[in-house]
Design an enzyme around this catalytic site. Structure first.
Site, PDB file in Angstrom:
ATOM      1  N   ASP A  75       5.772  32.079 -26.078  1.00 29.32           N
ATOM      2  CA  ASP A  75       5.981  30.904 -25.234  1.00 29.32           C
ATOM      3  C   ASP A  75       6.426  29.754 -26.130  1.00 29.32           C
ATOM      4  OD1 ASP A  75       5.277  29.643 -22.393  1.00 29.32           O
ATOM      5  OD2 ASP A  75       4.646  28.223 -23.951  1.00 29.32           O
ATOM      6  N   LEU A  76       7.376  28.957 -25.643  1.00 28.99           N
ATOM      7  CA  LEU A  76       7.916  27.859 -26.444  1.00 28.99           C
ATOM      8  C   LEU A  76       7.065  26.596 -26.265  1.00 28.99           C
ATOM      9  CD1 LEU A  76      11.728  28.336 -25.738  1.00 28.99           C
ATOM     10  CD2 LEU A  76      10.388  29.211 -27.660  1.00 28.99           C
TER      11      LEU A  76
ATOM     12  N   ASP B 155      10.151  29.587 -20.054  1.00 29.39           N
ATOM     13  CA  ASP B 155      10.345  29.690 -21.507  1.00 29.39           C
ATOM     14  C   ASP B 155       9.454  30.783 -22.089  1.00 29.39           C
ATOM     15  OD1 ASP B 155       7.993  28.398 -21.010  1.00 29.39           O
ATOM     16  OD2 ASP B 155       8.260  26.823 -22.507  1.00 29.39           O
TER      17      ASP B 155
END
Length: 459
Positions: free
Chosen positions: A323-324, A366
């Protein structure tokens, strides 16, 4: 049977559409009816005294001689088929009834021209074969190969090429060519481009050089003799060209072969467009439209296959949930179009860190999930995860800015942490969130081994 007898007989049979032929024991024409000229293109006088076998198609001569030997031995033939070469060079299909006259020591035969029915059969067979190939072929390259084999069974050729026009780039691409060791040259491109531009069949040979436009006339040298190009028409559009080449010494393509190829080309265009549409639908169903990565459905299928292989080979694999961090502020500040580009570049960087056997999928937003197949140890999985983290730590140059996004990556291993796909994903996801809670931009290994199915998970 004497000459007068033949003359008297001919008064009754010259009106027949079929040809009556009499050959002597050596196989030379001794009598032919007037119908022979309609079939063979030769006047009866031109055939008399000639060996019958000279007019037979070379590929049919061996079995024709074998059939003639059986007839001479007393066997009556009523349904023998073969091909003859007409005076004008065209091929004619014949159905023969023949028997041997022991008293006269001659073979008497009746020939019926069945070329029209053979051409209809060939068309119908080609339609069926191409339609079947469109469904049976696994992908477009397989379809192209099947089309080539079908057409090779109908029309003589030394080389088969298929060029398609790309509407988006206006470029012409040779998607299939039997002479793979000899790639298409500029002359072939010019030729196929002319077929597509004019949307009509072009026969290029040394015989018709004067009839061609100047640009195509330049191609009709010795190298270019015996080319046949047919447009692939779909509704009102021309999607490409189908091209055959034969040896310069071979007979030029005749009108019946050209007509057959034009007919078949319509079915080819329909089959190609259908396969392209199915592949687009399949791609859209299995791949993320923004990044081009596999989606959840395709990833689940590959994860299931990896688990089956690991069980069979007693191997290991790892799942990475990524996950960003702080992606939303970048998206809000610079706009969704920049956010989309950032996700596309992120996908490419992740791919650059993976091996050919690995899979990365976008799960939405994301979030990315990575399948690392055939990892030999926990250390290998963590090493690959760290490689991805460092790659994503490098800034992205977008919209005149250097944008920074930092990943949190959770890692779970099979069979160390779980033996089920669903639980492995859950563990990798939980490990990723644990990393986020402790500051993010880190790789976190799952520290919980979930219980097997049928047992309660501790609270």
């Amino acid at each position: 049977m004497n000459t007068d007898s033949y003359k008297a007989l001919s008064n009754y049979i010259d009106l027949l559409l079929d040809a009556i032929c009499v050959v002597d024991k050596d196989g030379r024409f001794e009598f032919v009816s007037a119908g022979a000229e309609r079939i063979f293109g030769y006047k009866p006088a031109e055939m008399l005294g000639r060996p019958m076998i000279e007019l037979v198609h070379p590929d049919d001569r061996e079995r024709t001689l074998a059939a003639a030997a059986e007839i001479n031995a007393g066997v009556v033939k009523v349904d023998f088929e073969n091909r003859y070469i007409r005076k004008d060079g065209q091929i004619v299909y014949l159905l023969w009834s023949a028997r041997w006259s022991h008293n006269d020591q001659r073979r008497v035969a009746v020939a019926r021209d069945i070329s029209r029915s053979k051409h209809i059969e060939a068309r119908q067979a080609a339609i069926y074969a191409i339609s079947e190939a469109a469904f049976a072929s696994d992908d477009l390259p397989a379809l192209y190969r099947n089309i080539q084999h079908i057409i090779a069974g109908l029309i003589p050729m030394r080389r088969f090429s298929l060029a398609l026009s790309d509407n988006s780039s206006q470029q012409l691409h040779f998607v299939y060519d039997t002479a793979q060791q000899n790639p298409p040259h500029s002359e072939m491109l010019t030729f196929c481009a002319g077929v597509i531009r004019r949307a009509e069949t072009i026969l290029l040979s040394s015989d018709n050089r004067k009839e061609l436009p100047p640009k195509l006339r330049q191609l009709a040298g010795e190298k270019a003799a015996n080319w046949l190009g047919v447009p692939l028409k779909s509704h009102n559009a021309v999607i490409g060209a189908l091209m055959l080449q034969n040896d310069a010494e071979a007979a030029s393509y005749n009108s019946s072969e050209i007509e057959l190829l034009e007919f078949v080309s319509v079915q080819v265009a329909v089959a190609i467009e259908r396969k392209q549409m199915l592949e687009r639908l399949q791609h859209n169903a299995l791949y993320d439209q923004l990044t081009g990565l596999p989606n959840r459905e395709l990833f689940a299928d590959r994860l299931q296959s990896a688990k089956a292989r690991a069980e069979r080979e007693q191997g290991k694999f790892a799942l990475l949930y990524l996950d960003l961090d702080k992606f939303k502020p970048v998206n809000d500040q610079h706009g969704h179009h920049i956010g989309d580009q950032l996700l596309q570049l992120t996908a490419q960087r992740i791919l650059s860190c993976l091996r050919h056997s690995d899979t990365v999928a976008r799960f939405g937003g994301d979030e990315f999930v990575i399948l690392l197949e055939q990892v030999d140890s926990e250390h290998t999985a963590l090493q690959l995860a760290e490689k991805i983290r460092q790659a994503l730590n490098q800034p992205f140059a977008l919209a005149g800015h250097l944008l920074h996004i930092l990943p949190s990556i959770g890692v779970a291993l099979y069979p160390q942490h779980s033996k089920t796909e669903k639980e492995l994903l859950l563990l990798a996801d939980e490990a990723m969130y644990q990393g986020k809670k402790t500051g993010g931009n880190r790789v976190s290994l799952s520290c919980i081994a979930l219980p097997q199915q049928g047992t309660a998970r501790p609270v």
